[in-house]
Design an enzyme around this catalytic site. Structure first.
Site, PDB file in Angstrom:
ATOM      1  N   GLU A  72       0.849  -1.194   0.000  1.00 50.07           N
ATOM      2  CA  GLU A  72       0.000   0.000   0.000  1.00 50.07           C
ATOM      3  C   GLU A  72       0.887   1.248   0.000  1.00 50.07           C
ATOM      4  O   GLU A  72       1.868   1.312   0.714  1.00 50.07           O
ATOM      5  CB  GLU A  72      -0.876  -0.028   1.265  1.00 50.07           C
ATOM      6  N   GLU A 100      -1.237   9.240   4.885  1.00 43.26           N
ATOM      7  CA  GLU A 100      -2.273   9.694   5.811  1.00 43.26           C
ATOM      8  C   GLU A 100      -2.628  11.139   5.470  1.00 43.26           C
ATOM      9  O   GLU A 100      -1.782  11.920   5.060  1.00 43.26           O
ATOM     10  CB  GLU A 100      -1.792   9.553   7.252  1.00 43.26           C
ATOM     11  N   LYS A 103       7.936  -1.835  -1.783  1.00 47.36           N
ATOM     12  CA  LYS A 103       7.379  -1.005  -0.707  1.00 47.36           C
ATOM     13  C   LYS A 103       8.479  -0.395   0.161  1.00 47.36           C
ATOM     14  O   LYS A 103       8.538   0.820   0.370  1.00 47.36           O
ATOM     15  CB  LYS A 103       6.422  -1.850   0.143  1.00 47.36           C
ATOM     16  N   ASN A 145       9.591   3.761   0.223  1.00 46.82           N
ATOM     17  CA  ASN A 145       9.597   4.592   1.434  1.00 46.82           C
ATOM     18  C   ASN A 145      11.006   5.088   1.764  1.00 46.82           C
ATOM     19  O   ASN A 145      11.192   6.226   2.192  1.00 46.82           O
ATOM     20  CB  ASN A 145       9.020   3.806   2.623  1.00 46.82           C
ATOM     21  N   PHE A 196       8.454  16.053  -2.070  1.00 50.72           N
ATOM     22  CA  PHE A 196       9.228  15.469  -0.962  1.00 50.72           C
ATOM     23  C   PHE A 196      10.636  16.056  -0.855  1.00 50.72           C
ATOM     24  O   PHE A 196      11.574  15.384  -0.466  1.00 50.72           O
ATOM     25  CB  PHE A 196       9.230  13.927  -1.035  1.00 50.72           C
ATOM     26  N   CYS A 227       5.217   5.414   9.675  1.00 49.05           N
ATOM     27  CA  CYS A 227       5.758   4.603   8.587  1.00 49.05           C
ATOM     28  C   CYS A 227       7.227   4.835   8.280  1.00 49.05           C
ATOM     29  O   CYS A 227       8.038   3.916   8.421  1.00 49.05           O
ATOM     30  CB  CYS A 227       4.902   4.811   7.357  1.00 49.05           C
ATOM     31  N   LYS A 285       9.818   3.750  11.022  1.00 51.09           N
ATOM     32  CA  LYS A 285       9.867   2.310  11.283  1.00 51.09           C
ATOM     33  C   LYS A 285      10.276   1.519  10.039  1.00 51.09           C
ATOM     34  O   LYS A 285      11.028   0.551  10.131  1.00 51.09           O
ATOM     35  CB  LYS A 285       8.525   1.809  11.838  1.00 51.09           C
ATOM     36  N   ARG A 292       1.854   9.628  15.857  1.00 48.25           N
ATOM     37  CA  ARG A 292       2.929   8.646  16.020  1.00 48.25           C
ATOM     38  C   ARG A 292       4.244   9.212  15.448  1.00 48.25           C
ATOM     39  O   ARG A 292       4.288   9.651  14.303  1.00 48.25           O
ATOM     40  CB  ARG A 292       2.551   7.329  15.336  1.00 48.25           C
TER      41      ARG A 292
HETATM   42  P1  NAD Z   1      -3.125   0.727  12.338  1.00 46.56           P
HETATM   43  O1  NAD Z   1      -2.446   0.502  13.636  1.00 46.56           O
HETATM   44  O2  NAD Z   1      -3.850   1.996  12.094  1.00 46.56           O
HETATM   45  O3  NAD Z   1      -4.147  -0.458  12.061  1.00 46.56           O
HETATM   46  C1  NAD Z   1      -3.876  -1.807  12.286  1.00 46.56           C
HETATM   47  C2  NAD Z   1      -5.127  -2.451  12.846  1.00 46.56           C
HETATM   48  O4  NAD Z   1      -4.947  -3.863  12.955  1.00 46.56           O
HETATM   49  C3  NAD Z   1      -5.478  -1.965  14.254  1.00 46.56           C
HETATM   50  O5  NAD Z   1      -6.779  -1.417  14.253  1.00 46.56           O
HETATM   51  C4  NAD Z   1      -5.375  -3.220  15.129  1.00 46.56           C
HETATM   52  O6  NAD Z   1      -6.319  -3.232  16.171  1.00 46.56           O
HETATM   53  C5  NAD Z   1      -5.643  -4.310  14.111  1.00 46.56           C
HETATM   54  N1  NAD Z   1      -5.137  -5.633  14.501  1.00 46.56           N
HETATM   55  C6  NAD Z   1      -3.901  -5.975  14.945  1.00 46.56           C
HETATM   56  N2  NAD Z   1      -3.841  -7.300  15.147  1.00 46.56           N
HETATM   57  C7  NAD Z   1      -5.041  -7.811  14.817  1.00 46.56           C
HETATM   58  C8  NAD Z   1      -5.594  -9.125  14.830  1.00 46.56           C
HETATM   59  N3  NAD Z   1      -4.887 -10.178  15.216  1.00 46.56           N
HETATM   60  N4  NAD Z   1      -6.876  -9.274  14.430  1.00 46.56           N
HETATM   61  C9  NAD Z   1      -7.622  -8.217  14.039  1.00 46.56           C
HETATM   62  N5  NAD Z   1      -7.147  -6.952  14.011  1.00 46.56           N
HETATM   63  C10 NAD Z   1      -5.878  -6.752  14.403  1.00 46.56           C
HETATM   64  O7  NAD Z   1      -2.005   0.512  11.234  1.00 46.56           O
HETATM   65  P2  NAD Z   1      -1.985   1.111   9.748  1.00 46.56           P
HETATM   66  O8  NAD Z   1      -1.446   2.476   9.783  1.00 46.56           O
HETATM   67  O9  NAD Z   1      -3.280   0.840   9.094  1.00 46.56           O
HETATM   68  O10 NAD Z   1      -0.854   0.196   9.095  1.00 46.56           O
HETATM   69  C11 NAD Z   1      -1.084  -1.159   8.799  1.00 46.56           C
HETATM   70  C12 NAD Z   1       0.056  -1.650   7.943  1.00 46.56           C
HETATM   71  O11 NAD Z   1       0.062  -0.930   6.703  1.00 46.56           O
HETATM   72  C13 NAD Z   1       1.444  -1.438   8.541  1.00 46.56           C
HETATM   73  O12 NAD Z   1       2.279  -2.478   8.134  1.00 46.56           O
HETATM   74  C14 NAD Z   1       1.900  -0.133   7.900  1.00 46.56           C
HETATM   75  O13 NAD Z   1       3.298  -0.024   7.819  1.00 46.56           O
HETATM   76  C15 NAD Z   1       1.306  -0.254   6.519  1.00 46.56           C
HETATM   77  N6  NAD Z   1       1.054   1.020   5.836  1.00 46.56           N
HETATM   78  C16 NAD Z   1       0.550   2.077   6.535  1.00 46.56           C
HETATM   79  C17 NAD Z   1       0.275   3.271   5.872  1.00 46.56           C
HETATM   80  C18 NAD Z   1      -0.228   4.486   6.603  1.00 46.56           C
HETATM   81  O14 NAD Z   1      -0.160   5.584   6.041  1.00 46.56           O
HETATM   82  N7  NAD Z   1      -0.722   4.379   7.824  1.00 46.56           N
HETATM   83  C19 NAD Z   1       0.493   3.362   4.489  1.00 46.56           C
HETATM   84  C20 NAD Z   1       0.982   2.248   3.805  1.00 46.56           C
HETATM   85  C21 NAD Z   1       1.256   1.074   4.497  1.00 46.56           C
HETATM   86  C1  UGA Z   2       4.337   7.759   3.762  1.00 47.14           C
HETATM   87  C2  UGA Z   2       4.462   7.657   2.234  1.00 47.14           C
HETATM   88  O1  UGA Z   2       4.401   8.967   1.656  1.00 47.14           O
HETATM   89  C3  UGA Z   2       3.342   6.794   1.654  1.00 47.14           C
HETATM   90  O2  UGA Z   2       3.512   6.646   0.253  1.00 47.14           O
HETATM   91  C4  UGA Z   2       3.407   5.426   2.322  1.00 47.14           C
HETATM   92  O3  UGA Z   2       2.358   4.594   1.872  1.00 47.14           O
HETATM   93  C5  UGA Z   2       3.299   5.583   3.817  1.00 47.14           C
HETATM   94  O4  UGA Z   2       4.355   6.456   4.301  1.00 47.14           O
HETATM   95  C6  UGA Z   2       3.471   4.278   4.513  1.00 47.14           C
HETATM   96  O5  UGA Z   2       4.162   3.420   4.042  1.00 47.14           O
HETATM   97  O6  UGA Z   2       2.874   4.124   5.560  1.00 47.14           O
HETATM   98  P1  UGA Z   2       2.805   9.156   5.430  1.00 47.14           P
HETATM   99  O7  UGA Z   2       3.780   8.700   6.466  1.00 47.14           O
HETATM  100  O8  UGA Z   2       1.370   8.978   5.685  1.00 47.14           O
HETATM  101  O9  UGA Z   2       3.113   8.402   4.036  1.00 47.14           O
HETATM  102  O10 UGA Z   2       3.019  10.712   5.144  1.00 47.14           O
HETATM  103  P2  UGA Z   2       4.027  11.566   4.257  1.00 47.14           P
HETATM  104  O11 UGA Z   2       3.258  12.581   3.535  1.00 47.14           O
HETATM  105  O12 UGA Z   2       4.935  10.723   3.466  1.00 47.14           O
HETATM  106  O13 UGA Z   2       4.866  12.320   5.381  1.00 47.14           O
HETATM  107  C7  UGA Z   2       5.765  11.608   6.222  1.00 47.14           C
HETATM  108  C8  UGA Z   2       6.603  12.589   7.012  1.00 47.14           C
HETATM  109  O14 UGA Z   2       7.539  13.228   6.158  1.00 47.14           O
HETATM  110  C9  UGA Z   2       5.816  13.719   7.674  1.00 47.14           C
HETATM  111  O15 UGA Z   2       6.310  13.924   8.977  1.00 47.14           O
HETATM  112  C10 UGA Z   2       6.081  14.926   6.808  1.00 47.14           C
HETATM  113  O16 UGA Z   2       6.022  16.133   7.510  1.00 47.14           O
HETATM  114  C11 UGA Z   2       7.495  14.638   6.357  1.00 47.14           C
HETATM  115  N1  UGA Z   2       7.838  15.295   5.079  1.00 47.14           N
HETATM  116  C12 UGA Z   2       7.212  14.955   3.930  1.00 47.14           C
HETATM  117  C13 UGA Z   2       8.833  16.268   5.075  1.00 47.14           C
HETATM  118  O17 UGA Z   2       9.422  16.586   6.122  1.00 47.14           O
HETATM  119  N2  UGA Z   2       9.167  16.848   3.877  1.00 47.14           N
HETATM  120  C14 UGA Z   2       8.563  16.514   2.717  1.00 47.14           C
HETATM  121  O18 UGA Z   2       8.930  17.089   1.667  1.00 47.14           O
HETATM  122  C15 UGA Z   2       7.563  15.547   2.747  1.00 47.14           C
END
Ligand code: NAD
Ligand code: UGA
Length: 434
Positions: A152, A156, A209, A213, A254, A265, A268, A332
């Site tokens: 994905e 956010e 992925k 990132n 970026f 993200c 980590k 976070r």
């Molecule tokens: P999140 O913490 O918001 O959501 C994860 C959910 O999974 C939680 O609601 C939790 O309660 C649930 N969960 C955990 N264990 C479970 C289980 N055994 N059964 C049912 N539910 C369970 O996390 P997120 O931000 O949605 O990220 C999920 C994954 O996607 C991570 O690996 C993250 O790195 C990746 N990702 C996140 C983003 C982002 O912008 N947040 C973007 C791309 C990829």
């Molecule tokens: C990031 C990636 O942009 C997504 O493509 C990816 O799916 C996601 O991580 C993930 O793997 O979870 P996100 O963390 O939601 O998305 O937000 P970003 O817009 O990327 O910002 C991340 C951080 O970088 C923020 O703290 C932002 O302020 C900072 N940032 C971003 C900068 O300091 N400078 C920039 O030019 C852009």
């Protein structure tokens, strides 16, 4: 198609809701009772523009529902997404215990109907192989399934938009059946957006992925390195990076310097990728440099504040922006938290405001004050510190801001104002790399 989404957080909830909107029958699973109660009553537990409306629409249409009955959801679905969190372990490696736990739960529910198990959580390369092993070991013999990696890329704050208008769809498969099922699932989106679909090996999908990132974080750290150089050399980083970014091969996105990248993200995933490199005996010094510069970005900002404000004990300072980026309530790894922590150690009197993230911040910092508006937070302040570039801050009437403050000092960690304009109004203005 019938789809189960295990883990209804930022990724699972957005993905599930959008898949329901494409016409699929989606059941979202979560094991967090508080979250589930909200979801069952049709309320989004997270703030994401446009998400609540889509949830309401698709629940009403009977295409989207939520439950904690993972067993039933798996039995009834053809495609099962793993969208659980993959947090960092203390050594930086990805903690895959939730993925493992869910793999066990899926294994128990598998039967002789073919299932596609899709990993959407961000995981290190070769994780799908572990999922497959777990499914084989713990399911009934002759259970029929494929494991797919479908990373994905949503951000956010723009999660719905990113999902409905993706730059690309990456599908890592090792069978023709899995490829066809995944293409059928995404067909409505592919037809509508013409988004490129990359069908690759499972290992490549996993690496795409972490690679993407890391590259994005690398751009940000490069921008922050240029900011340091500009500060020392007396140049303007915005001018410098603006011109650098105009090269099509580089691109302007970026490249915004500031107080570093935060969120759930980048920090980590970069740490996990560094561990993968170690495991593969590949030199990880580039990644170490990205992390180091990111730390320096916020540390230098804190030093600037301390140097200028000198004795902070009892000083009333305003922090505007707590979320790790605008348009989210997510704190976070938000750089603002590091700033608050450092100022609390100096015994500053902190008043904070954020349009969405105050409730979350109160859990970490109950001891600071929270204001109902930016204006209330600025009233009587001896220094204004901007940590997140929310639009409403960019639109400030700075003349009024100056009248509200007792000392007109702004520390802008996101370069939202033009130095000449702010200084003309009589502010002392400290930004990044200018
Ligand atoms: P999140 O913490 O918001 O959501 C994860 C959910 O999974 C939680 O609601 C939790 O309660 C649930 N969960 C955990 N264990 C479970 C289980 N055994 N059964 C049912 N539910 C369970 O996390 P997120 O931000 O949605 O990220 C999920 C994954 O996607 C991570 O690996 C993250 O790195 C990746 N990702 C996140 C983003 C982002 O912008 N947040 C973007 C791309 C990829
Ligand atoms: C990031 C990636 O942009 C997504 O493509 C990816 O799916 C996601 O991580 C993930 O793997 O979870 P996100 O963390 O939601 O998305 O937000 P970003 O817009 O990327 O910002 C991340 C951080 O970088 C923020 O703290 C932002 O302020 C900072 N940032 C971003 C900068 O300091 N400078 C920039 O030019 C852009």
């Amino acid at each position: 198609m019938k789809v189960a989404i295990i883990g209804s957080g930022y990724v699972g909830l957005t993905t599930g809701t959008c898949l329901a909107d494409f016409g699929h029958q989606v059941i979202g699973i979560d094991n967090n009772p508080e979250k589930l109660a909200k979801l069952k009553s049709g309320v989004s537990p997270i703030y994401e523009p446009g998400l609540q409306e889509l949830i309401t629409k698709n629940i009403a249409a009977g295409r989207l529902s939520f439950s904690d009955d993972i067993n039933l959801a798996i039995k009834e679905s053809e495609i099962i997404f793993i969208c659980v969190n993959t947090p960092p372990k203390t050594d930086g490696a990805a903690d895959l215990s939730f993925v493992e736990q869910v793999s066990h739960q899926i294994a128990k529910a598998l039967n002789h109907d073919h299932k596609i198990i899709v990993d959407k959580s961000t995981v290190p390369v070769k994780t799908a192989e572990k999922v497959k092993e777990t499914l084989l070991q713990h399911s009934v013999s002759q259970a029929k399934f494929d494991v797919v990696s479908n990373p994905e890329f949503l951000k956010e704050g723009t999660a719905v938009k990113d999902t409905l208008e993706p730059d690309r769809i990456v599908i890592g498969v090792d069978t023709e059946l899995a490829k066809q099922k995944m293409l059928e699932l995404y067909q409505p989106l592919i037809i509508k957006t013409k988004a490129p679909v990359k069908i690759v090996s499972v290992r490549s999908a996993e690496l795409i992925k972490h690679g993407a990132n890391t590259f994005l974080a690398n751009k940000i750290s490069f921008a922050n390195l240029m900011a340091q150089i500009c500060e020392e050399a007396g140049a303007d980083v915005v001018e410098v990076l603006d011109a650098i970014g105009l090269d099509d091969r580089i691109g302007s996105q970026f490249l915004n310097p500031g107080i570093g990248f935060g969120g759930s993200c980048f920090p980590k995933d970069i740490a996990a990728f560094k561990k993968t490199l170690e495991t593969l005996a590949v030199d990880n010094s580039l990644i170490e440099a990205i992390e180091k510069i990111n730390q320096q970005a916020v540390n230098r900002f804190i030093q600037k504040i301390k140097k200028e404000l000198w004795a902070l004990d009892g000083k009333k300072v305003t922090i505007l922006g707590l979320a790790f980026k605008p348009s989210t309530d997510d704190i976070r790894n938000a750089p603002a938290l590091k700033v608050i922590d450092a100022l609390l150690k100096e015994k500053a009197q902190i008043i904070a405001y954020d349009p969405q993230a105050m409730e979350n911040t109160k859990k970490t910092f109950p001891q600071i004050q929270y204001a109902p508006s930016a204006e209330a937070a600025i009233q009587g302040s001896e220094a204004l510190i901007i940590c997140t570039e929310w639009d409403e801050f960019k639109k400030f009437d700075l003349v009024k801001v100056k009248q509200l403050m007792t000392e007109p000092i702004i520390f802008d960690g996101r370069n939202i104002f033009k130095p000449t304009e702010v200084e003309k109004l009589g502010f002392k203005y400290f930004s990044v790399g200018r």
